[in-house]
Design a protein around this motif. Structure first.
Motif, PDB file in Angstrom:
ATOM      1  N   CYS A   5     -68.356 -15.890  35.014  1.00  0.00           N
ATOM      2  CA  CYS A   5     -66.918 -15.744  35.212  1.00  0.00           C
ATOM      3  C   CYS A   5     -66.231 -17.094  34.977  1.00  0.00           C
ATOM      4  N   PRO A   6     -65.397 -17.209  33.939  1.00  0.00           N
ATOM      5  CA  PRO A   6     -64.782 -18.505  33.602  1.00  0.00           C
ATOM      6  C   PRO A   6     -64.023 -19.163  34.749  1.00  0.00           C
ATOM      7  N   TRP A   7     -63.118 -18.411  35.394  1.00  0.00           N
ATOM      8  CA  TRP A   7     -62.333 -19.006  36.480  1.00  0.00           C
ATOM      9  C   TRP A   7     -63.215 -19.320  37.680  1.00  0.00           C
ATOM     10  N   CYS A   8     -64.223 -18.487  37.905  1.00  0.00           N
ATOM     11  CA  CYS A   8     -65.171 -18.767  38.995  1.00  0.00           C
ATOM     12  C   CYS A   8     -65.888 -20.084  38.731  1.00  0.00           C
ATOM     13  N   MET A   9     -66.283 -20.298  37.471  1.00  0.00           N
ATOM     14  CA  MET A   9     -67.016 -21.510  37.128  1.00  0.00           C
ATOM     15  C   MET A   9     -66.152 -22.752  37.301  1.00  0.00           C
TER      16      MET A   9
END
Length: 202
Positions: free
Chosen positions: A131-135
């Motif tokens: 998950c981009p935003w999670c990362m």
């Protein structure tokens, strides 16, 4: 000045560090929360973080891991990531925190970094997605924790014997190495499990 006092002139770098990372993490949490709300309102909505089957946040938001406490984890991010910004702003303003504050603040950061490692594990092994935003949140939480973990004793914010202060000063000087090792660990595990290099190379 006592051991529990902070010299504001020596805290500027750390204050800016806390504000910057907190702001980046808060922005990512806000984006993730916004995308989550949009998907609730429209089941056909495609989140802006959906790059591919592997790089996407949809499965993460819809999973039980994404709402571990009965509500979206994004709410935790929106609330928790205000703390480092507030601490940084207070330090820039010349605040001097008592020792108990640093113990509580570090405990919160510890819980936060444990949580993001658990989420990274679940994302890689349970959901098979990145998950981009999670990362982005993972990326800021790790240095926030290690950059703060040893600093209070090293800088005399928390009373400590000379031997303990020397030990924490040494540990604090290695904080960036611990951050790098944590990044490498997550990246390596993701590569071995998901082969994300091949995905980004397409």
């Amino acid at each position: 000045m006592t051991n529990t006092e902070i010299a504001p002139s020596k805290s500027t770098g750390f204050a800016l560090f806390s504000i910057l990372l907190g702001a980046v993490g808060l922005f990512a949490a806000f984006e993730l929360a916004t995308e989550y709300i949009k998907t609730l309102k429209n089941s056909d909505y495609v989140p802006n973080c959906e790059v591919s089957v592997l790089v996407t946040c949809g499965p993460n938001m819809d999973s039980w891991q994404g709402s571990l406490f009965g509500f979206s984890n994004t709410i935790l991010g929106l609330v928790a990531l205000v703390a480092p910004i507030a601490v940084g702003v207070a330090l820039l303003a010349g605040a001097r925190f008592a020792a108990w504050f640093w113990w509580i603040y570090r405990a919160g950061l510890l819980l936060g970094v444990i949580f993001i490692f658990w989420l990274a594990y679940q994302s890689i092994f349970g959901l098979g997605t990145l998950c981009p935003w999670c990362m982005v949140v993972w990326t800021v939480m790790i240095p926030l924790f290690f950059g703060t973990a040893f600093r209070p004793e090293a800088k005399g914010y928390v009373p400590a014997s000379p031997a303990v202060q020397r030990a924490f000063t040494s540990l604090n000087s290695w904080a960036w190495v611990l951050v790098l090792l944590a990044y490498i660990l997550i990246a390596a595990v993701a590569q071995f499990q998901l082969n994300w290099f091949a995905e980004f190379g397409r």
